[in-house]
Enzyme design. Structure first.
Site, mmCIF file in Angstrom:
data_model
loop_
_atom_site.group_PDB
_atom_site.id
_atom_site.type_symbol
_atom_site.label_atom_id
_atom_site.label_comp_id
_atom_site.label_asym_id
_atom_site.label_seq_id
_atom_site.Cartn_x
_atom_site.Cartn_y
_atom_site.Cartn_z
ATOM 1 N N HIS A 1 0.661 -1.108 -0.040
ATOM 2 C CA HIS A 1 0.069 0.050 -0.041
ATOM 3 C C HIS A 1 0.918 1.251 -0.075
ATOM 4 O O HIS A 1 0.357 2.369 -0.353
ATOM 5 C CB HIS A 1 -0.783 0.148 1.127
ATOM 6 N N ASN A 2 2.228 1.274 0.484
ATOM 7 C CA ASN A 2 3.059 2.433 0.563
ATOM 8 C C ASN A 2 4.173 2.263 -0.637
ATOM 9 O O ASN A 2 5.304 1.656 0.284
ATOM 10 C CB ASN A 2 3.221 2.499 2.062
ATOM 11 N N HIS B 1 -7.435 1.138 0.348
ATOM 12 C CA HIS B 1 -6.751 0.324 0.869
ATOM 13 C C HIS B 1 -7.579 -0.343 2.206
ATOM 14 O O HIS B 1 -6.908 -1.296 2.991
ATOM 15 C CB HIS B 1 -5.298 0.705 1.382
ATOM 16 N N GLY B 2 -8.559 0.180 2.618
ATOM 17 C CA GLY B 2 -9.431 -0.160 3.607
ATOM 18 C C GLY B 2 -10.474 0.736 3.851
ATOM 19 O O GLY B 2 -11.045 1.553 2.972
ATOM 20 N N ALA B 3 -11.167 0.852 5.048
ATOM 21 C CA ALA B 3 -12.220 1.616 5.212
ATOM 22 C C ALA B 3 -11.683 3.149 5.725
ATOM 23 O O ALA B 3 -12.351 3.829 5.179
ATOM 24 C CB ALA B 3 -12.820 1.437 6.940
ATOM 25 N N SER C 1 -14.658 -7.684 5.390
ATOM 26 C CA SER C 1 -13.718 -7.253 4.536
ATOM 27 C C SER C 1 -14.162 -7.674 3.192
ATOM 28 O O SER C 1 -15.173 -8.561 2.812
ATOM 29 C CB SER C 1 -12.519 -7.881 4.698
#
Length: 397
Positions: free
Chosen positions: A256-257, A313-315, A294
């Site tokens: 993600h980074n 990448h998520g909530a 998820s």
């Protein structure tokens, strides 16, 4: 795409459903980044929220220069998904909790030996990362931090299939309703932060000319940190699998980074992902908070241009960590925080972290997924329910 992709400034857009709230400070940070020299375009994901100077949940495309500060300190942070032999129909939370034990502590020689017996590829994997660190001028001492998830929003979670939403001719193993999946969210531990700290001490937040030796040196360290983070997720998963006495197979792994060479808007340049999932591979897992589902999604071909090849990448955080205790005090005080809203077990023996990582501190994951679908970026394949989430035993960090 309708009104799911909205301009917020010249060369800056945000992907969000009309009903999805995004903090004004995050949009201000996004707009500020497009003023950086060499910046071509910036895109905020549905999980966009403020970070330390730069927003989290965004992708940035530059030409000629790239900016390590936009990648941040947790280089290579990401999510891996493993299929396991654990039966989904016979879950005994107390037993799973006991067998997993404490994975905050450093890996010891005897446990590494057991892991290597079960997964012979362990030693070659570690040797390759050690060589990558050495080639980048990074000390082998960072290897002592391998094998645990770290702090903050990192976690290790057993999940079961909740619902298959899109049928397909093939049936990926991750959709096996009879078995549990293992998800690991972690990064490069202290390695990435040390790389960023050294860069900022030398250059501040100024970007690097991609043609310079300094840029090549950073990229070597960046790539080593990504390899380190991927190995760390692998080791955490293997550590848990061996303790549970089961087998597992890695199915998905994304970072993600990162900063990577890519081609958009007719030019070659650099995509910085700061809390953003690359649209790579056939399937991607987008985790919810510990109290929510998820979602497994399929990136849609031809949609990458609009989002710089990126997804949420998520909530995404709804509240700053420092605000969580004041907001949640009455609702959490005295409550058993080991019980998730969906009936799962949560191992989090750090009261402050329990406040910071409460489900209410995050955006509803369904609105994030709806935004990606509405923007024409993904098709939803399946939903997964948390069974046991490991954050920390609170005994060793």
């Amino acid at each position: 795409m309708g009104n799911f992709i909205s301009p917020v400034a010249d060369r800056a857009t945000v992907i969000a459903a009309p009903r999805l709230w995004i903090e004004g400070a995050a949009i201000q940070q996004l707009v500020k980044t497009v003023q950086l020299p060499g910046m071509v375009r910036a895109v905020g994901m549905p999980d966009l929220h403020p970070g330390r100077g730069y927003p989290i949940g965004a992708s940035f495309f530059t030409a000629g220069h790239f900016y390590p500060a936009l990648v941040g300190g947790d280089i290579g942070c990401g999510v891996s998904v493993w299929t396991t032999d654990l039966p989904a129909a016979k879950v005994k939370l107390d037993k799973l909790d006991r067998l997993i034990g404490n994975i905050d502590s450093p890996l010891q020689t005897d446990e590494l030996a057991r892991m290597a017996d079960a997964f012979p590829e362990l030693a070659p994997k570690m040797a390759r990362v050690e060589q990558a660190l050495a080639s980048a001028g990074l000390g082998a001492g960072f290897l002592r931090g391998l094998g645990n998830i770290g702090s903050g929003n990192h976690f290790c979670e057993l999940q079961r299939l909740q619902q298959v939403i899109a049928d397909s001719e093939t049936q990926p193993e991750v959709l096996n309703v009879k078995r549990l999946n293992l998800v690991v969210h972690s990064g490069s531990r202290g390695l990435g932060s040390s790389i960023l700290r050294e860069h900022v001490e030398r250059f501040g937040h100024v970007g690097l000319d991609a043609s310079t030796l300094h840029a090549r040196d950073y990229l070597a360290r960046h790539d080593a940190a990504v390899a380190f983070a991927e190995l760390n997720r692998w080791l955490v998963a293997v550590r848990v699998l061996v303790r549970l006495g089961t087998r597992g197979t890695l199915q998905l792994d994304v970072n993600h980074n990162t900063v990577t060479r890519e081609h958009f808007d007719g030019v070659g340049g650099w995509v910085h992902r700061k809390g953003a999932t690359p649209m790579a591979g056939e399937l991607v897992l987008i985790p919810g908070s510990r109290d929510h589902l998820s979602f497994l999604v399929k990136p849609l071909a031809g949609a990458a241009q609009a989002s710089l090849g990126s997804l949420a990448h998520g909530a995404g955080r709804k509240w700053m960590r420092s605000d969580c205790k004041a907001r949640l005090g009455r609702s959490i005080d005295g409550r058993d925080v080991s019980k998730g809203a969906l009936g799962s077990r949560i191992i989090c023996n750090d009261r402050d972290l329990a406040y910071e990582e409460a489900g209410a501190a995050y955006k509803p994951i369904d609105t994030v997924i709806d935004s990606l679908v509405g923007a024409g970026l993904v098709e939803v394949v399946a939903a997964f329910r948390p069974v046991l989430t490991y954050k920390t035993r609170g005994e060793c960090c």
